[in-house]
Motif scaffolding. Sequence first.
Motif, mmCIF file in Angstrom:
data_model
loop_
_atom_site.group_PDB
_atom_site.id
_atom_site.type_symbol
_atom_site.label_atom_id
_atom_site.label_comp_id
_atom_site.label_asym_id
_atom_site.label_seq_id
_atom_site.Cartn_x
_atom_site.Cartn_y
_atom_site.Cartn_z
ATOM 1 N N VAL A 94 0.853 -1.192 0.000
ATOM 2 C CA VAL A 94 0.000 0.000 0.000
ATOM 3 C C VAL A 94 0.890 1.242 0.000
ATOM 4 O O VAL A 94 1.766 1.392 0.859
ATOM 5 C CB VAL A 94 -0.948 -0.002 1.233
ATOM 6 C CG1 VAL A 94 -1.800 1.262 1.260
ATOM 7 C CG2 VAL A 94 -1.840 -1.248 1.227
ATOM 8 N N LEU A 95 0.657 2.116 -0.988
ATOM 9 C CA LEU A 95 1.453 3.346 -1.129
ATOM 10 C C LEU A 95 0.514 4.535 -1.249
ATOM 11 O O LEU A 95 -0.640 4.355 -1.572
ATOM 12 C CB LEU A 95 2.242 3.350 -2.446
ATOM 13 C CG LEU A 95 2.971 2.152 -2.947
ATOM 14 C CD1 LEU A 95 3.444 2.452 -4.350
ATOM 15 C CD2 LEU A 95 4.142 1.901 -2.030
ATOM 16 N N SER A 96 1.053 5.718 -1.118
ATOM 17 C CA SER A 96 0.218 6.881 -1.430
ATOM 18 C C SER A 96 0.502 7.285 -2.870
ATOM 19 O O SER A 96 1.583 7.019 -3.405
ATOM 20 C CB SER A 96 0.509 8.032 -0.475
ATOM 21 O OG SER A 96 1.608 8.782 -0.931
ATOM 22 N N SER A 97 -0.482 7.937 -3.478
ATOM 23 C CA SER A 97 -0.326 8.349 -4.880
ATOM 24 C C SER A 97 0.596 9.563 -5.001
ATOM 25 O O SER A 97 0.944 9.964 -6.103
ATOM 26 C CB SER A 97 -1.693 8.663 -5.481
ATOM 27 O OG SER A 97 -2.307 9.656 -4.696
ATOM 28 N N ILE A 98 0.991 10.157 -3.867
ATOM 29 C CA ILE A 98 1.874 11.331 -3.924
ATOM 30 C C ILE A 98 3.327 10.958 -3.611
ATOM 31 O O ILE A 98 4.155 11.834 -3.367
ATOM 32 C CB ILE A 98 1.383 12.452 -2.979
ATOM 33 C CG1 ILE A 98 1.335 11.964 -1.520
ATOM 34 C CG2 ILE A 98 0.024 12.979 -3.423
ATOM 35 C CD1 ILE A 98 1.174 13.075 -0.503
ATOM 36 N N ILE A 118 -1.665 -1.035 -4.091
ATOM 37 C CA ILE A 118 -2.824 -0.148 -3.912
ATOM 38 C C ILE A 118 -2.303 1.271 -3.704
ATOM 39 O O ILE A 118 -1.439 1.506 -2.846
ATOM 40 C CB ILE A 118 -3.640 -0.538 -2.651
ATOM 41 C CG1 ILE A 118 -3.982 -2.034 -2.675
ATOM 42 C CG2 ILE A 118 -4.871 0.344 -2.490
ATOM 43 C CD1 ILE A 118 -5.223 -2.420 -3.369
ATOM 44 N N LEU A 119 -2.841 2.218 -4.470
ATOM 45 C CA LEU A 119 -2.445 3.628 -4.330
ATOM 46 C C LEU A 119 -3.526 4.382 -3.559
ATOM 47 O O LEU A 119 -4.679 4.413 -3.973
ATOM 48 C CB LEU A 119 -2.285 4.279 -5.702
ATOM 49 C CG LEU A 119 -1.068 3.886 -6.531
ATOM 50 C CD1 LEU A 119 -1.016 4.715 -7.799
ATOM 51 C CD2 LEU A 119 0.220 4.072 -5.736
ATOM 52 N N VAL A 120 -3.128 4.979 -2.466
ATOM 53 C CA VAL A 120 -4.063 5.744 -1.636
ATOM 54 C C VAL A 120 -3.987 7.213 -2.064
ATOM 55 O O VAL A 120 -2.893 7.776 -2.129
ATOM 56 C CB VAL A 120 -3.670 5.600 -0.145
ATOM 57 C CG1 VAL A 120 -4.500 6.513 0.734
ATOM 58 C CG2 VAL A 120 -3.799 4.152 0.286
ATOM 59 N N PRO A 121 -5.125 7.841 -2.357
ATOM 60 C CA PRO A 121 -5.074 9.245 -2.815
ATOM 61 C C PRO A 121 -4.805 10.218 -1.651
ATOM 62 O O PRO A 121 -4.808 9.822 -0.486
ATOM 63 C CB PRO A 121 -6.470 9.478 -3.384
ATOM 64 C CG PRO A 121 -7.344 8.514 -2.655
ATOM 65 C CD PRO A 121 -6.490 7.321 -2.300
ATOM 66 N N LEU A 133 -6.553 4.727 3.377
ATOM 67 C CA LEU A 133 -5.402 3.908 3.785
ATOM 68 C C LEU A 133 -5.856 2.794 4.730
ATOM 69 O O LEU A 133 -5.504 1.626 4.552
ATOM 70 C CB LEU A 133 -4.321 4.763 4.444
ATOM 71 C CG LEU A 133 -3.091 3.937 4.824
ATOM 72 C CD1 LEU A 133 -1.837 4.446 4.121
ATOM 73 C CD2 LEU A 133 -2.845 3.888 6.316
ATOM 74 N N ALA A 134 -6.664 3.162 5.716
ATOM 75 C CA ALA A 134 -7.138 2.157 6.684
ATOM 76 C C ALA A 134 -7.942 1.069 5.976
ATOM 77 O O ALA A 134 -7.852 -0.110 6.328
ATOM 78 C CB ALA A 134 -7.977 2.835 7.764
ATOM 79 N N ALA A 135 -8.708 1.451 4.950
ATOM 80 C CA ALA A 135 -9.516 0.471 4.228
ATOM 81 C C ALA A 135 -8.630 -0.457 3.375
ATOM 82 O O ALA A 135 -8.982 -1.611 3.144
ATOM 83 C CB ALA A 135 -10.524 1.196 3.338
ATOM 84 N N ALA A 136 -7.497 0.076 2.941
ATOM 85 C CA ALA A 136 -6.637 -0.709 2.036
ATOM 86 C C ALA A 136 -5.739 -1.696 2.779
ATOM 87 O O ALA A 136 -5.372 -2.737 2.245
ATOM 88 C CB ALA A 136 -5.772 0.246 1.210
ATOM 89 N N VAL A 137 -5.367 -1.355 4.021
ATOM 90 C CA VAL A 137 -4.398 -2.189 4.748
ATOM 91 C C VAL A 137 -5.119 -3.363 5.418
ATOM 92 O O VAL A 137 -6.051 -3.158 6.203
ATOM 93 C CB VAL A 137 -3.645 -1.331 5.803
ATOM 94 C CG1 VAL A 137 -2.729 -2.185 6.654
ATOM 95 C CG2 VAL A 137 -2.857 -0.215 5.109
ATOM 96 N N ASP A 138 -4.690 -4.577 5.094
ATOM 97 C CA ASP A 138 -5.294 -5.753 5.724
ATOM 98 C C ASP A 138 -4.214 -6.806 6.002
ATOM 99 O O ASP A 138 -3.026 -6.533 5.823
ATOM 100 C CB ASP A 138 -6.433 -6.312 4.854
ATOM 101 C CG ASP A 138 -5.943 -6.716 3.470
ATOM 102 O OD1 ASP A 138 -4.733 -6.946 3.302
ATOM 103 O OD2 ASP A 138 -6.773 -6.801 2.542
ATOM 104 N N VAL A 163 1.542 3.926 11.193
ATOM 105 C CA VAL A 163 2.189 2.810 11.903
ATOM 106 C C VAL A 163 1.142 2.086 12.762
ATOM 107 O O VAL A 163 1.109 0.849 12.819
ATOM 108 C CB VAL A 163 3.377 3.306 12.765
ATOM 109 C CG1 VAL A 163 3.898 2.204 13.669
ATOM 110 C CG2 VAL A 163 4.502 3.851 11.877
ATOM 111 N N ALA A 164 0.262 2.852 13.407
ATOM 112 C CA ALA A 164 -0.757 2.231 14.268
ATOM 113 C C ALA A 164 -1.654 1.307 13.442
ATOM 114 O O ALA A 164 -1.966 0.187 13.872
ATOM 115 C CB ALA A 164 -1.593 3.316 14.961
ATOM 116 N N ILE A 165 -2.046 1.759 12.264
ATOM 117 C CA ILE A 165 -2.925 0.945 11.400
ATOM 118 C C ILE A 165 -2.181 -0.295 10.901
ATOM 119 O O ILE A 165 -2.696 -1.416 10.945
ATOM 120 C CB ILE A 165 -3.438 1.802 10.209
ATOM 121 C CG1 ILE A 165 -4.407 2.864 10.726
ATOM 122 C CG2 ILE A 165 -4.084 0.926 9.124
ATOM 123 C CD1 ILE A 165 -4.743 3.956 9.727
ATOM 124 N N ALA A 166 -0.946 -0.095 10.439
ATOM 125 C CA ALA A 166 -0.184 -1.204 9.857
ATOM 126 C C ALA A 166 0.183 -2.235 10.908
ATOM 127 O O ALA A 166 0.145 -3.448 10.649
ATOM 128 C CB ALA A 166 1.079 -0.657 9.189
#
Length: 386
Positions: A94-98, A118-121, A133-138, A163-166
């Motif tokens: 999971v990455l950001s699009s920026i 997965i690119l997070v906007p 981001l939270a929805a993409a990380v599993d 970090v907390a989510i991951a």
Amino acid sequence: PIYLDNFSTTPIAPEVAKAIIDAWSLPSNASSPHTMGARAEAIVAEARGDVANLIGAAPSEIVFTSGATEANNLILLGVAEAAVVAGINRRKIVLSSIEHKSVLVPAGTLEDRGFEVILVPAHDTGVIDMRALAAAVDDRTLLVSVMGANNETGALQPIREIVAIASKVGAYVHSDCAQLVGKLPIDVLDLGIDYLSISGHKMYGPMGIGAAFISASALKPKAIAFGGGQQAGVRPGTEPVPIIAGLGTAARLAGSRMELDAAHGTLLRNMFLDELSSLNSDVEIITQNSETLPGTVCLKVNGIIADDLIESVQRQMSISTGSACNSGQVIPSHVLMGMGFGQVVARSIFRIYFSRYNSKQDAIESAFILAKAIGHLRHPAGQPRQ
Ligand code: PLP
């Protein structure tokens, strides 16, 4: 010209230049088994300690690379390879699009190797969309990679929350901190980051040197280049002692004057913006509602193509749009597009960064130069004002 393109590269600190020249006078390889070799090795060890110290890492967790580009490649490609070899059955990144291209492009090659990317906007404030981001990380996520500060907007990203989510699902976290390290305090242990990238030439150090922080508790990336056993085989090749000494000095210097530099940058940015608004230049601050690197500002000049503005002032000041490698092409910045701006708006945006070495006069003069150039571009000579 007044140099305000410090996102692209910062001037080298005189202390750093001296450290490089001093180390260059020592003709030795840090792996050589003699006194001179031991001296070179000591220089490398000291610099490793200085870089580690700046980010709260242990020296053994620092691997010198040729820059943040290589550190990003090593971490993305090397961690993916290490996971495959270790039989870790996680194939999602999971990455950001920026992110910088040096994260996005290696991630693209991982897609060809069976990874899902997965690119997070980001929001139009420049900060990434944490819900997305939270929805993409599993629990299939191997790595989450989000930069510390963006190189076009200066916007700081919520690394602690990431970090907390991951960590809830056991995913590793990498942060490309090429723009942040040396400018704002960061403590990798406190944040719980697994991997981090550093660039020398963004922190008043030399070009061609950077570092990867690889936490002792994280999966060790597989090497992406092969040769001798230097740096525990993770990054083989003769250590470039002089520029490593330069990076160490830059790290020490940044650590000792961080508050001073930050206050100076903020003062100059505010002086510049006050002056610009007093000159009625009708510019919008893109990152008005987000936390940014001190001394930075991202501006939109309505109705003007930023590249035209930059060209018209280039004899008096050096500024740029987008990432340096995009300049000269008409492709609008992927960062601004990733923030949801359309092509036309994206092309009217540029960034400014007041560094440690800019003066108050630079701030005032540059506002004046820009306001005048904007006026000319909006109302070219001979055309009546609307
Ligand atoms: N990451 C970011 C956020 C950057 O701004 C840059 C520089 O443009 C890089 C990575 C690449 O760094 P280097 O020039 O050290 O390879």
